[in-house]
Each structure stands twice: as C-alpha cells, then as structure tokens.
Design a protein around this motif. Structure first.
Motif, PDB file in Angstrom:
ATOM      1  N   ALA A  43       0.915  -1.123  -0.073  1.00 57.04           N
ATOM      2  CA  ALA A  43      -0.011  -0.065  -0.001  1.00 57.04           C
ATOM      3  C   ALA A  43       0.775   1.095  -0.080  1.00 57.04           C
ATOM      4  O   ALA A  43       1.979   1.371   0.706  1.00 57.04           O
ATOM      5  N   PHE A  44       0.295   2.316  -0.751  1.00 58.63           N
ATOM      6  CA  PHE A  44       1.161   3.491  -0.645  1.00 58.63           C
ATOM      7  C   PHE A  44       0.264   4.779  -0.213  1.00 58.63           C
ATOM      8  O   PHE A  44       0.627   5.849  -0.173  1.00 58.63           O
ATOM      9  N   GLY A  45      -1.132   4.432   0.159  1.00 66.32           N
ATOM     10  CA  GLY A  45      -1.704   5.649   0.587  1.00 66.32           C
ATOM     11  C   GLY A  45      -2.660   5.407   1.816  1.00 66.32           C
ATOM     12  O   GLY A  45      -2.902   4.062   1.845  1.00 66.32           O
ATOM     13  N   VAL A  46      -2.547   6.394   2.578  1.00 65.13           N
ATOM     14  CA  VAL A  46      -3.378   6.519   3.926  1.00 65.13           C
ATOM     15  C   VAL A  46      -4.393   7.304   3.831  1.00 65.13           C
ATOM     16  O   VAL A  46      -4.172   8.565   3.603  1.00 65.13           O
ATOM     17  N   TRP A  47      -5.834   6.892   3.525  1.00 67.79           N
ATOM     18  CA  TRP A  47      -6.889   7.753   3.578  1.00 67.79           C
ATOM     19  C   TRP A  47      -7.372   8.450   4.714  1.00 67.79           C
ATOM     20  O   TRP A  47      -6.934   7.905   5.902  1.00 67.79           O
ATOM     21  N   PRO A  48      -8.114   9.395   4.438  1.00 63.05           N
ATOM     22  CA  PRO A  48      -8.596  10.287   5.857  1.00 63.05           C
ATOM     23  C   PRO A  48      -8.983   9.662   6.901  1.00 63.05           C
ATOM     24  O   PRO A  48      -8.593   9.792   8.065  1.00 63.05           O
ATOM     25  N   ARG A  49      -9.803   8.624   6.835  1.00 65.63           N
ATOM     26  CA  ARG A  49     -10.786   7.920   7.824  1.00 65.63           C
ATOM     27  C   ARG A  49      -9.475   7.053   8.394  1.00 65.63           C
ATOM     28  O   ARG A  49      -9.417   7.112   9.841  1.00 65.63           O
ATOM     29  N   VAL A 104       2.465   7.378   1.647  1.00 65.94           N
ATOM     30  CA  VAL A 104       3.761   7.008   2.480  1.00 65.94           C
ATOM     31  C   VAL A 104       3.613   5.202   2.193  1.00 65.94           C
ATOM     32  O   VAL A 104       2.834   4.441   2.134  1.00 65.94           O
ATOM     33  N   PRO A 105       4.898   4.759   1.690  1.00 66.33           N
ATOM     34  CA  PRO A 105       4.998   3.272   1.538  1.00 66.33           C
ATOM     35  C   PRO A 105       4.529   2.172   2.637  1.00 66.33           C
ATOM     36  O   PRO A 105       4.866   2.883   3.918  1.00 66.33           O
TER      37      PRO A 105
END
Ligand SMILES: Cc1cc2nc3c(=O)[nH]c(=O)nc-3n(C[C@H](O)[C@H](O)[C@H](O)COP(=O)(O)OP(=O)(O)OC[C@H]3O[C@@H](n4cnc5c(N)ncnc54)[C@H](O)[C@@H]3O)c2cc1C
Length: 496
Positions: A43-49, A104-105
């Motif tokens: 994963a490379f993305g952390v979403w708002p929730r 973020v990785p």
C-alpha cells in the motif's frame, strides 16, 4: 492465560490492533512468522478515515512525517503533465480537521506502528513465531506456535487473526471465502529512477492513450509504483518480459529513464470475503477477512479500520463491560457490511472503469469524472467516498439505525471553543449534545449548530463510540432515554 489478546500477524492489521488495544489499556502479544519486517511496499496511501483513527491513537503525526501529505490529489496526463482529474480534500475541512491523502510506503506505515506499539509498553512483539494451529473452548483459545524448531502453546481469552490473505487461522477454522475473479491481470512494479531530479513533478500520472490502464505514482523520493493492466490476448511471460516492461515505462514516464526495477509481479484481480469474520473467541481482521481489487487503494486502510472497530469491543469484553458475544457479533456484522459495500461498490466500479481494456470506456469515465468534479458538491462527495468517510453500519445489533446519522462516523466539526470534536473526544466514547438538550447532569460535548447533513431536530443527543461512530441519536432527550440508548450501544454496559 498468557495475555488478554493474542494477535497473529504483525502487518498493518495486527500492529494497529495492538495499538488500539493499548489505547484502551489492554495488553497483547503479537506473533509473526517472519524474523524481520518487510521492506517491500504494497500500500502507498493512507486515506483520511485511517489517518483520523491513527491520530486518535497518537500515531498520526509520526506517520505524516514519514510521507507526503496531499490536501489536493491531481492525476496527470503522462504525456504533458496536465491534470486530468483533481480531488480536493480541502472541500471537507468543515467535517475533517486537516484533510488530505497521505502518500507513504507500507513499510514506513508498519515501522511507525511498530515503534508506537513498542514505545507504549503494552504489547510484546515476538518475531520468528509461526502459528501452526488453533483450538478453542468456552473460556479461551489455544494457539500452537512454532519457533526455533519447537512448538509451544499460548492461551488467551481472545485471538485476532491478522495473518494475511493466506490466513492459516481462517483455514483452521474452516471459514470459506466468497468472491469473484475479475478476469483482469495487472503487472505491478516498483521503479527506482536514478535520473529523476524534479521532486516537484506531478506525483500521479496516467498514460491515457494506451489500450488498458497504465498508471504511475511516486510514493517515496525517486521511487514509483507502476500499475499496468495486461491485454486479454497477451500471455503471462510476454506481460512480464523486459521488452514489454520497458515499453510501459517509456509510455508512462514519456521518455527513456535510467533506474532499476526493484520489484515486479503479475496479479490476478479479485475480491474475496470470509463468510464469517468471527468464530467464537477468534476474529479475522484485514486481509485474513477480505481481499479487494487494488483499484480503490483500500486493503490496508480497511485493515486498520477493522482494527479500530474491534479494539474497543475486545477491551470492553475483557473488562467485563457489556455482553462479549454481542460485542463480537457486532464486529462481524458491521465490518462484513462495510467491506461488502466498499468492495462491491466503489472499488468494483473503479476496477471496471480504470482497468477496462476498452479505451473508449476508460476515456469516457475519465472525462465524466473530471466534469463531475468541477462541482463543489461532487468534490465533497468524492472526497468523502475516496477518504473512506461515507460508509454506514445499519445491520448491527449495537446501532439504532432508525435515524440516518446512526451508524456513520461523526463529522469532526468545530466547537464553540475552537477545538474539534475528535480533539476533545480523544478516541473515547462520549455524548454529543446538539441544542439545549436536557442531560439530567450527564456530561456531553456541546455542538451549537449541527451540520445540515446530520438531519437532526435539536435538542438531540448523539451517542458516539470510541471508534468515532454514532451509535444512536436520542431525540427529545432526557437522562433515562440516554441511559437506555447507551446500554444498547454498548451491549448492556451502563453509562457511568
Ligand atoms: C501490490 C499491492 C499493492 C497494494 N496497494 C494498496 C494500496 O495502495 N492501498 C491499500 O490500502 N492497500 C493496498 N494493498 C493491500 C495491502 O497491502 C494489504 O491489504 C495489507 O497489507 C493487509 O494487512 P494485513 O495486516 O491484514 O496483512 P499482511 O500485511 O499480509 O500481514 C500479515 C502478517 O501475518 C504474518 N503471518 C502470516 N501467517 C502467519 C502465521 N501462520 N504465523 C505468524 N504470522 C503469520 C505475515 O508474516 C505478515 O507479517 C496492496 C497490496 C498489494 C499486494
């Protein structure tokens, strides 16, 4: 008992569950079969929730420091770097403090989680410990662990299976996976570009003139993830050949680049969901429970959100607060519903449009999306959907879903003091009172003017759980009504 909770797997699901349990004062043992942690980013993305949850648990700032925070996400044309689509998360700043996507990785996300977990002192992390079997009785769960050639048994009242897609625990419990294969293949690679000198060049690029999806995203300095769908007639060997790969890189970077491919894999896209997320005293979390298409970038995020849902329920069950079986049943009902909604709706649609081999469909989808997103209302809706903020639990024994706000995450609105609800709440359960509510001496966070989308007629009281979900909306409130609603929301636990 060796610990109140044994967590199998130290990936994002296991580590975030350990962090969530520690937030509620519960000790855990985390077991992982590997001796070292992975350095390959998935994963490379952390979403708002997800970021909101990690902020509640004190890991938000460290995670933001490890990545690139994007309040506005622009998907650009690989040919000329012009934006094709823009998602403006700032349009939801009234309901979310400091909104944006964090690039973020996954190995950095896991590192931050591990550091926070170990610093807290409530969790013991045991690497090189492979779980090879599990059985349970009325009082607890036995976990057989192989380490250094020996097999020993650990016992705990509850076990969380965070052991990934090929979960041995799911297998041992005989829980089948339902789902489907999209019949779409994709080559996913990581590229280290040595000659990249413009750190400000667009981070997300799509080669629109290709027959399938060809997408690249810079997730760390000079480091790109490239995703390319494979034409139906192309065999696997050709799809992963150097020649095909070089062609893809030339198209997506629009020139010859110097660097090396650090990782390359061919994937079949599918979505799968365990028929049950709970069996007795064992809960499945993250990839052990569900697998989705990578199109929505939701797998790791959903894993951390599972952990947020489960952590407080396990903490309550261990403390004898509320009916333990009902708390676990609600985890099963809530997370299975949300994963079904997420996988079968957004990720499914994104997969079909973005990965579709028909160029016309994909181009039309992009054009339609770009036109829609010119409207602020659509920007807000999209930011909420992509940010994983718009899901709703309606099929839970703990949610009184008669009011449309119940089952949703509470909007993090600004209070009269200038603070946000979540700052004041600090990841704990609370009452939120709107208007001049009669609370009979109970303490609540006061909201002067509720957002229109809450559709509440003040005075009302919202019962908000530790995971930030509104369990119940108490209309025309008084102390007795609030206490009764609280008891339902917390599986019989009394309001103290
Ligand atoms: C190429 C790719 C790209 C992706 N991109 C995204 C993205 O952009 N966004 C997103 O949100 N998600 C993405 N995902 C999905 C994401 O990586 C997963 O959803 C996430 O890793 C799930 O976390 P987890 O902790 O459930 O499982 P895992 O990360 O798989 O962790 C499981 C852990 O359990 C351990 N384990 C396994 N068996 C045992 C055992 N028997 N005993 C002890 N330990 C055991 C393993 O060693 C591992 O550490 C991507 C996945 C892939 C493959």
């Amino acid at each position: 008992m060796d610990a109140p909770v044994i967590i199998v797997g130290a990936g994002p699901a296991g580590l975030s569950l350990a962090l969530g349990l520690a937030h509620h004062g519960v000790r855990s043992i985390v077991l992982d079969k590997e001796d070292a942690t992975s350095t390959h980013s998935r994963a490379f993305g952390v979403w708002p929730r997800t970021l909101e949850i990690l902020r509640d648990w004190g890991a938000g700032d460290a995670l933001c420091d490890a990545g690139t925070f994007l309040p506005i996400v622009a998907v650009c044309d690989a040919k000329n770097a012009r934006p094709l689509l823009t998602i403006d998360f700032t349009t939801i700043s009234d309901i979310f403090a400091n909104p944006g996507a964090l690039i973020v990785p996954q190995y950095d996300t896991e590192r931050v989680l591990r550091e926070r977990v170990l610093a807290g002192g409530a969790c013991e992390l045991r690497l090189g410990c492979e779980v090879v079997g599990i059985d349970q009785d009325a009082d607890g769960v036995n976990v057989q662990v192989r380490s250094g050639g020996n097999v020993a048994t650990l016992r705990a009242p509850y076990v969380a299976a965070c052991d990934g897609a090929s979960s041995v625990i799911r297998e041992a419990l005989g829980i089948p996976l339902d789902g489907m294969n999209y019949g779409i293949r994709a080559v996913i690679s990581d590229e280290q570009l040595e000659d990249e000198d413009d750190a400000n060049a667009p981070m997300i690029r799509v080669a629109v003139d290709r027959p399938g999806l060809l997408f690249a995203l810079r997730f760390a300095p000079k480091t790109w993830r490239v995703i390319a769908s494979v034409p139906a007639g192309m065999d696997d060997a050709t799809a992963t050949s150097e020649e095909e790969h070089a062609k893809r890189l030339r198209a997506v970077f629009n020139c010859e680049r110097h660097g090396r491919t650090t990782h390359k894999n061919l994937f079949q896209l599918h979505r799968r969901r365990a028929q049950r997320f709970v069996e007795g005293r064992v809960a499945l979390v993250g990839d052990a429970a569900h697998l989705g298409s990578p199109a929505g970038g939701e797998g790791m995020n959903a894993a951390i959100q599972d952990a947020a849902n489960l952590a407080w329920k396990l903490a309550y069950a261990i403390a004898g607060r509320g009916d333990a079986a009902l708390l676990l049943a609600s985890y099963d009902a809530e997370r299975r519903q949300i994963i079904a909604d997420m996988n079968d709706a957004l990720a499914d649609r994104l997969t079909k449009v973005t990965m579709s081999m028909r160029q016309l469909v994909r181009k039309a989808g992009l054009r339609f999306g770009a036109r829609m997103l010119r409207e602020r209302g659509m920007q807000r809706k999209t930011s909420r959907a992509i940010g994983m903020l718009s899901g709703r639990y309606t099929k839970s024994p703990l949610i009184d879903s008669r009011h449309p706000l119940a089952g949703r995450r509470i909007d993090d609105v600004t209070l009269a003091s200038g603070s946000r609800i979540n700052q004041v709440r600090g990841g704990k359960a609370c009452l939120v009172a709107v208007g001049d509510a009669n609370l009979g001496g109970l303490r609540a966070i006061r909201v002067i003017a509720a957002p229109k989308r809450w559709v509440v007629k003040p005075p009302v009281v919202l019962i908000v759980r530790p995971d930030g979900v509104v369990a119940t909306v108490v209309e025309k409130p008084n102390r007795a009504k609030i206490e009764a609603a609280w008891q339902r929301a917390f599986a019989g636990e009394k309001l103290s």
